[in-house]
Design a protein around this motif. Structure first.
Motif, mmCIF file in Angstrom:
data_model
loop_
_atom_site.group_PDB
_atom_site.id
_atom_site.type_symbol
_atom_site.label_atom_id
_atom_site.label_comp_id
_atom_site.label_asym_id
_atom_site.label_seq_id
_atom_site.Cartn_x
_atom_site.Cartn_y
_atom_site.Cartn_z
ATOM 1 N N PRO A 90 0.789 -1.289 -0.024
ATOM 2 C CA PRO A 90 0.074 -0.001 -0.040
ATOM 3 C C PRO A 90 0.847 1.331 -0.081
ATOM 4 N N VAL A 91 0.600 2.330 -0.995
ATOM 5 C CA VAL A 91 1.194 3.583 -0.934
ATOM 6 C C VAL A 91 0.670 4.210 0.336
ATOM 7 N N PRO A 92 1.571 4.782 1.399
ATOM 8 C CA PRO A 92 0.781 5.267 2.660
ATOM 9 C C PRO A 92 0.549 6.770 2.631
ATOM 10 N N PRO A 110 -0.559 11.577 -4.640
ATOM 11 C CA PRO A 110 0.873 11.456 -4.193
ATOM 12 C C PRO A 110 1.772 10.914 -4.928
ATOM 13 N N HIS A 111 2.986 11.233 -4.839
ATOM 14 C CA HIS A 111 4.195 10.323 -5.301
ATOM 15 C C HIS A 111 3.953 8.804 -5.247
ATOM 16 N N PHE A 112 4.332 7.872 -6.308
ATOM 17 C CA PHE A 112 4.518 6.513 -6.047
ATOM 18 C C PHE A 112 3.065 5.886 -6.166
ATOM 19 N N LEU A 113 1.775 6.804 -6.543
ATOM 20 C CA LEU A 113 0.881 6.022 -6.851
ATOM 21 C C LEU A 113 0.452 6.042 -8.360
ATOM 22 N N THR A 125 -4.074 2.232 -7.002
ATOM 23 C CA THR A 125 -4.116 3.052 -8.142
ATOM 24 C C THR A 125 -4.996 4.250 -7.791
ATOM 25 N N ALA A 126 -4.739 5.389 -8.098
ATOM 26 C CA ALA A 126 -5.462 6.638 -7.777
ATOM 27 C C ALA A 126 -7.140 6.346 -8.197
ATOM 28 N N LEU A 127 -7.276 5.805 -9.503
ATOM 29 C CA LEU A 127 -8.618 5.424 -9.978
ATOM 30 C C LEU A 127 -9.170 4.471 -9.131
ATOM 31 N N ALA A 128 -8.692 3.314 -8.673
ATOM 32 C CA ALA A 128 -9.393 2.367 -8.056
ATOM 33 C C ALA A 128 -9.609 2.557 -6.632
ATOM 34 N N ARG A 129 -8.642 3.501 -5.959
ATOM 35 C CA ARG A 129 -8.944 4.059 -4.739
ATOM 36 C C ARG A 129 -10.045 5.256 -4.658
ATOM 37 N N ALA A 276 10.468 -2.619 -2.771
ATOM 38 C CA ALA A 276 8.941 -2.253 -2.556
ATOM 39 C C ALA A 276 8.681 -1.798 -1.113
ATOM 40 N N GLY A 277 8.121 -0.614 -0.795
ATOM 41 C CA GLY A 277 7.607 -0.128 0.432
ATOM 42 C C GLY A 277 8.798 0.921 0.834
ATOM 43 N N ASP A 278 9.795 1.335 -0.158
ATOM 44 C CA ASP A 278 10.727 2.384 0.161
ATOM 45 C C ASP A 278 10.250 3.366 -0.620
ATOM 46 N N PHE A 279 9.693 4.431 0.146
ATOM 47 C CA PHE A 279 9.000 5.663 -0.394
ATOM 48 C C PHE A 279 9.759 6.861 0.002
#
Length: 340
Positions: A90-92, A110-113, A125-129, A276-279
């Motif tokens: 998940p993009v936090p 946000p970045h990374f999404l 993704t922004a659309l699905a969210r 993955a998970g490094d933002f």
């Protein structure tokens, strides 16, 4: 005049805001069964995947019933199925809604999404969210931002109006303004308009400038600069106004000017993928403003992101070495502005 094929409505519901995959069988072919065609067409899914989907009844026809594995190949037939959702970290960071009415949603991504499902980014993704969070299953994106770029994205609420809003971008009837944080070069004369020819080849990560008729035009302006930190010349905040929309255009143009955007994993050099998970160290590029005349209502819109890029807000934190307690350096969000 060729008659347009009517596409039946999907017999499957969305799953986590993601549409089912629709496949139309070709008008001609030598396949004896639907299964034989899909095994060949979806060969990249892996051995046995399509067969398992037929066995589980996950491939359905327009009536919503499972298609039998031995069902004969029918030219032009439609089938639907849900792709297997990948395991996604998940993009936090939230997707902020800047504006919402009965026609459009303007979101501050946000970045990374990713904007829309693609590759390994599907439900995250922004659309699905937004479909899930706003309960708008028919929401669609009028354009896209790169996954690593933050900022304003325009979505349409009604499918029948999507084309009208997409035409704003196609016909260049929308003004887009970006902001970037990059090194400051006192010898770089600004403002200036950069014109070049950019090509992006399929399968190649980076785009490049080549000789020829320009197809990419960007206005570059210096907003402000700081003597330090960030290198011998300090940092600068740049206003970028693209007149065209080539892939990675702004990133390529700033790199060509000798001031590559901070956090860019492709320019000037391709760096190793981060886990993955490094933002940490998000690309310091932001879609700051959108201005347009609404093609449906005629309203004049001007929307502005409320983000402050992380390297500008606190360069030391953005550039800090990784630690267990600080896995990312998010932009500060001061709230949106905009409206008619």
């Amino acid at each position: 005049m060729r008659r347009k094929t009517r596409i039946p409505p999907s017999p499957l519901p969305q799953r986590r805001g993601v549409d089912p995959v629709r496949v139309r069988l070709p008008a001609t072919g030598t396949w004896g069964t639907v299964r034989a065609h899909l095994v060949e067409r979806l060969s990249g899914a892996g051995a046995g995947v399509v067969e398992a989907m037929f066995d589980a009844g996950r491939i359905v026809g327009a009536d919503g019933r499972p298609v039998a594995a031995d069902a004969p190949f029918v030219p032009g037939m439609f089938v639907w199925f849900h792709r297997g959702l990948p395991d996604e970290v998940p993009v936090p960071f939230p997707v902020e809604v800047v504006h919402r009415d009965e026609h459009i949603v303007v979101a501050d991504k946000p970045h990374f999404l990713a904007t829309t499902p693609r590759g390994g980014h599907v439900a995250e993704t922004a659309l699905a969210r937004l479909r899930r969070e706003l309960d708008l299953p028919e929401l669609t994106a009028a354009h896209r931002l790169d996954r690593l770029t933050a900022g304003l994205v325009l979505f349409t609420v009604r499918p029948e109006e999507r084309g009208a809003y997409q035409s704003l971008f196609r016909d260049r009837r929308i003004r887009k303004e970006y902001e970037a944080v990059a090194p400051f070069d006192p010898a770089l004369a600004l403002p200036r308009t950069v014109r070049s020819r950019i090509v992006k080849e399929r399968g190649v990560l980076t785009a490049r400038e080549v000789p020829g008729e320009p197809n990419a035009v960007s206005r570059v302006e210096l907003v402000e600069h700081r003597e330090s930190p960030g290198g011998p010349g300090g940092l600068a905040r740049y206003r970028l106004t693209p007149a065209t929309g080539q892939t990675h255009q702004l990133r390529v143009h700033l790199n060509a000017l000798g001031v590559p955007i901070l956090g860019d994993p492709l320019y000037p050099e391709v760096t190793a993928p981060v886990p993955a998970g490094d933002f940490r160290r998000p690309l310091q590029l932001l879609a700051r403003c959108l201005e347009f005349t609404d093609p449906v209502t005629g309203a004049e819109h001007r929307f502005r992101s409320g983000r402050v890029l992380a390297a500008w807000a606190s360069y030391d934190r953005w550039a800090a070495a990784p630690s267990a307690s600080d896995r990312w350096a998010a932009d500060r969000y001061d709230g949106p502005s905009g409206g008619q």
